[in-house]
Design an enzyme around this catalytic site. Structure first.
Site, mmCIF file in Angstrom:
data_model
loop_
_atom_site.group_PDB
_atom_site.id
_atom_site.type_symbol
_atom_site.label_atom_id
_atom_site.label_comp_id
_atom_site.label_asym_id
_atom_site.label_seq_id
_atom_site.Cartn_x
_atom_site.Cartn_y
_atom_site.Cartn_z
ATOM 1 N N LYS A 95 0.878 -1.171 0.000
ATOM 2 C CA LYS A 95 0.000 0.000 0.000
ATOM 3 C C LYS A 95 0.914 1.219 0.000
ATOM 4 C CE LYS A 95 -3.481 2.606 2.499
ATOM 5 N NZ LYS A 95 -4.062 2.912 3.829
ATOM 6 N N GLY A 156 -8.154 9.359 9.607
ATOM 7 C CA GLY A 156 -8.515 9.386 11.014
ATOM 8 C C GLY A 156 -9.519 10.442 11.413
ATOM 9 N N ALA A 182 -9.723 5.971 4.147
ATOM 10 C CA ALA A 182 -9.527 7.142 5.015
ATOM 11 C C ALA A 182 -10.793 7.968 5.177
ATOM 12 C CB ALA A 182 -8.397 8.032 4.523
ATOM 13 N N GLY A 183 -11.094 8.269 6.436
ATOM 14 C CA GLY A 183 -12.172 9.184 6.764
ATOM 15 C C GLY A 183 -13.517 8.551 7.049
ATOM 16 N N ASN A 204 -10.189 1.851 9.720
ATOM 17 C CA ASN A 204 -9.333 1.592 10.869
ATOM 18 C C ASN A 204 -9.795 2.377 12.092
ATOM 19 O OD1 ASN A 204 -5.722 1.867 11.541
ATOM 20 N ND2 ASN A 204 -7.346 0.980 12.746
ATOM 21 N N THR A 205 -9.670 3.706 12.026
ATOM 22 C CA THR A 205 -9.943 4.550 13.190
ATOM 23 C C THR A 205 -11.349 4.352 13.741
ATOM 24 O OG1 THR A 205 -8.372 6.217 12.424
ATOM 25 C CG2 THR A 205 -10.012 6.926 14.032
#
Length: 255
Positions: A95, A156, A182-183, A204-205
């Protein structure tokens, strides 16, 4: 079934390994999410042993590892990190992340495109994390990237799909899988990304920062499946006008 570089995935939810309070929580949450691809930062690995305390448990669960170059600020550093990951983990999947700005972590499009070109020529399966830029994603596809990973909003941030307009264009034009990365901060946002036609999402976050990461992992698994099924079924057209679903007054004129 999602195919990336001849590798098939039943789950379209990809996950990360950062920000969890403990490794055991992370492993249990990933298992609950049913994710079959997990990304981890190369900088987390022990340079002496080529692993950390989560590597073996993930492999034992049959999860495919996607090392990332997070922390790389330019082409040279990203390529070095990719070479290191192949040596340590025995994988040519990478990645590609290049973000020189430590505050907003915005990906550098110029450095990313050049690094992607070099790594593809060297035989890597490259999945680049980039802005939701349709032109850039097309260029990355042309140099040989196996998929593109446009951001929904800053890493995040849990802001959701701030780039929705551009994601739609990327999805429409792409000939490789589009993974929204992301986001994404809520299962509903993951559902929406899949309804737009994204091939997968990486979260993830939102899972790691939840008060119950294991339950949240299950929620995201269900959300991604629902969004994908809705996309395949075909969503109804959006209209700015009302359209009656049954005759309103015709029967009043009958005698």
């Amino acid at each position: 079934m999602l195919t990336i570089a001849q590798h098939q995935f039943e789950s379209r939810l990809f996950t990360g390994t950062g920000k969890f309070a403990a490794s055991e929580i992370m492993l249990t949450a990933i298992q609950a999410s049913q994710s079959q691809l997990v990304t981890l930062a190369i900088k987390r690995l022990d340079l002496k042993t080529g692993s950390d305390n989560i590597l073996k448990p993930l492999l034992d669960r049959g999860v495919k590892l996607l090392p990332n170059t997070a922390g790389a600020r330019n082409v040279k550093e990203a390529i070095f990190a990719a070479h290191l990951s192949r040596e340590m983990l025995g994988t040519n999947w990478i990645k590609l992340e290049i973000h020189p700005d430590p505050k907003y972590l915005m990906p550098d499009p110029i450095e990313t495109l050049e690094a992607a070109r070099i790594l593809c020529e060297q035989g890597y399966v490259v999945l680049p994390y980039v802005h939701a830029d349709p032109v850039l994603c097309r260029r990355l596809e042309e140099v040989g990237c196996a998929a593109v990973m446009p951001l929904g909003s800053p890493i995040g941030s849990n802001q959701g799909l701030a780039t929705e307009t551009f994601l739609k264009i990327i999805i429409e034009q792409a000939n490789v899988p589009v993974i929204v990365d992301a986001g994404i901060g809520a299962p509903s946002q993951a559902t929406h990304a899949m309804e737009l036609g994204a091939d997968a999402v990486l979260v993830n976050t939102a899972i790691a920062s939840s008060s119950d990461p294991v339950a949240m992992g299950r929620c995201f698994a269900q959300a991604v499946n629902t969004g994908r099924q809705a996309y395949v079924a075909g969503l109804g057209a959006v209209s700015h006008q009302a359209h009656n679903t049954s005759p309103l007054t015709g029967f009043l004129n009958d005698e």
